[in-house]
Design an enzyme around this catalytic site. Structure first.
Site, PDB file in Angstrom:
ATOM      1  N   ARG A  34      -0.297   3.313  -2.651  1.00 12.27           N
ATOM      2  CA  ARG A  34      -0.299   2.625  -3.917  1.00 12.27           C
ATOM      3  C   ARG A  34      -1.552   2.798  -4.686  1.00 12.27           C
ATOM      4  NH1 ARG A  34       3.181  -2.034  -3.856  1.00 12.27           N
ATOM      5  NH2 ARG A  34       5.110  -1.183  -2.793  1.00 12.27           N
TER       6      ARG A  34
ATOM      7  N   HIS B  57       0.039  -0.739   2.372  1.00 13.03           N
ATOM      8  CA  HIS B  57      -1.122  -1.513   1.723  1.00 13.03           C
ATOM      9  C   HIS B  57      -2.047  -1.560   2.917  1.00 13.03           C
ATOM     10  CE1 HIS B  57       0.678  -3.649  -1.696  1.00 13.03           C
ATOM     11  NE2 HIS B  57      -0.109  -2.875  -2.305  1.00 13.03           N
TER      12      HIS B  57
ATOM     13  N   ARG C 213       5.456  -4.661 -11.621  1.00  9.36           N
ATOM     14  CA  ARG C 213       4.495  -5.862 -11.114  1.00  9.36           C
ATOM     15  C   ARG C 213       3.264  -5.488 -12.190  1.00  9.36           C
ATOM     16  NH1 ARG C 213       2.719  -6.539  -5.199  1.00  9.36           N
ATOM     17  NH2 ARG C 213       1.877  -8.405  -5.967  1.00  9.36           N
TER      18      ARG C 213
ATOM     19  N   CYS D 161      -1.198 -11.225   2.318  1.00  4.03           N
ATOM     20  CA  CYS D 161      -0.679 -10.767   0.758  1.00  4.03           C
ATOM     21  C   CYS D 161      -0.572 -12.028  -0.369  1.00  4.03           C
ATOM     22  CB  CYS D 161       0.784 -10.431   1.080  1.00  4.03           C
ATOM     23  SG  CYS D 161       1.220  -8.888   1.909  1.00  4.03           S
TER      24      CYS D 161
HETATM   25  N1  ARG Z   1       6.740  -6.635  -2.575  1.00  2.00           N
HETATM   26  C1  ARG Z   1       5.363  -6.367  -2.727  1.00  2.00           C
HETATM   27  C2  ARG Z   1       5.130  -4.972  -3.206  1.00  2.00           C
HETATM   28  O1  ARG Z   1       5.677  -3.888  -2.678  1.00  2.00           O
HETATM   29  C3  ARG Z   1       4.722  -6.881  -1.492  1.00  2.00           C
HETATM   30  C4  ARG Z   1       3.091  -6.612  -1.830  1.00  2.00           C
HETATM   31  C5  ARG Z   1       2.498  -7.347  -0.454  1.00  2.00           C
HETATM   32  N2  ARG Z   1       1.158  -7.488  -0.635  1.00  2.00           N
HETATM   33  C6  ARG Z   1       0.133  -7.042   0.174  1.00  2.00           C
HETATM   34  N3  ARG Z   1      -1.057  -7.413  -0.280  1.00  2.00           N
HETATM   35  N4  ARG Z   1       0.289  -6.188   1.139  1.00  2.00           N
HETATM   36  O2  ARG Z   1       4.268  -4.748  -3.922  1.00  2.00           O
END
Ligand code: ARG
Length: 277
Positions: A147, A176, A98, A270
């Site tokens: 994260r 998150h 990402r 998200c």
């Molecule tokens: N697939 C993405 C990840 O794992 C989903 C992100 C979801 N975003 C959020 N703001 N919770 O990073």
């Protein structure tokens, strides 16, 4: 019955979204993602359009950041930065897959009337940051554990001139902050206590005695991954239990269908970054 002091006032918002034109589950970086599950790209786009139209229909401004090939998670625009008082604190993604999304978001802010501060620390933008402008004179809530690094909370505090309270997430399904906690208006939150460490639960209870508490069913349905304008609370259609609690607290739930985006581990919030002027 909603009493007078529970009357909720909406405020016009500015949002940033990015269409799921290249959305897919090509890798698995959270427990919701399964690369074997097929994704209906057309349906994902239709559901995303429904969300965009819902927010615009409520009178909000929605900017669109063009999708980029090779970035299947770019639809989760909340992760691109955290914006307070016209200043965007940029993201620095935990996962290599990402990383390039941060560059696209940065270009958006730098081409507009926003300040932009590049981060030194790993953080996933509004995925792990929430802002309450009228709680304690302006408070940042910040998640860590999966994260975002706690060092980024301190960095955000320095960049944005607001106190940041660190909250530890302990359940990988709620990786998150925005999967477990949301601002309902300028001073009130809703959250699922079980997503947080016992100490962080105590901190939240101390700071927000009037919070709307969600249960595991609400959280598991991604109900807390919501966007509120202070009165209208946009949340996904599976979250009927939480919708009822919000209604009882004087808010107006607005349900949207977003099932395809759940396959990537995200829902309403998200997909939406709030740009606070
Ligand atoms: N697939 C993405 C990840 O794992 C989903 C992100 C979801 N975003 C959020 N703001 N919770 O990073």
């Amino acid at each position: 019955m909603v009493s007078v002091n529970q009357e909720r006032t909406p405020r016009k918002r500015t949002y940033l979204m990015s269409p799921p034109e290249h959305f897919a589950v090509e890798y698995a970086i959270n427990p919701w993602m399964d690369t074997e599950t097929p994704v209906d790209a057309g349906l994902a786009l239709k559901q995303w359009e429904g969300l965009r139209e819902t927010l615009a229909g409520l009178g909000h401004t929605v900017h669109v950041l063009p999708a980029e090939p090779g970035l299947p998670d770019m639809v989760y625009a909340a992760n691109g930065a955290f914006v307070v008082d016209g200043v965007a604190y940029g993201a620095r993604f935990r996962h290599e897959q990402r990383a390039a999304e941060a560059t696209a978001h940065r270009a958006f802010y730098e081409s507009g009337d926003w300040g932009f501060v590049a981060p030194s620390e790993t953080n996933e933008g509004e995925g792990d940051f929430a802002y309450l402008p009228r709680a304690y004179g302006g408070l940042i809530l910040a998640g860590y554990g999966f994260r975002t690094e706690p060092a980024a909370h301190a960095e955000a505090q320095e960049v944005l001139n607001r106190p940041a309270v660190s909250l530890r997430l302990v359940d990988p399904r709620f990786y998150h902050l925005d999967t477990a906690l949301a601002a309902l208006d300028d001073q009130r939150i809703t959250y699922f206590p079980g997503a947080f460490s016992v100490a962080s639960q105590k901190v939240l209870a101390q700071l927000f005695p009037d919070a709307v508490l969600a249960d595991e069913v609400d959280a598991f349905a991604f109900g807390l991954n919501l966007v509120s304008d202070g009165r209208n609370v946009v949340l996904n259609s599976e979250s009927t239990g939480l919708a009822g609690k919000l209604e009882a607290a004087g808010y107006t739930p607005v349900l949207v269908e977003l099932g395809e985006l759940k396959k990537g581990g995200g829902s309403v919030k998200c997909c939406v970054a709030e740009l606070r002027p």
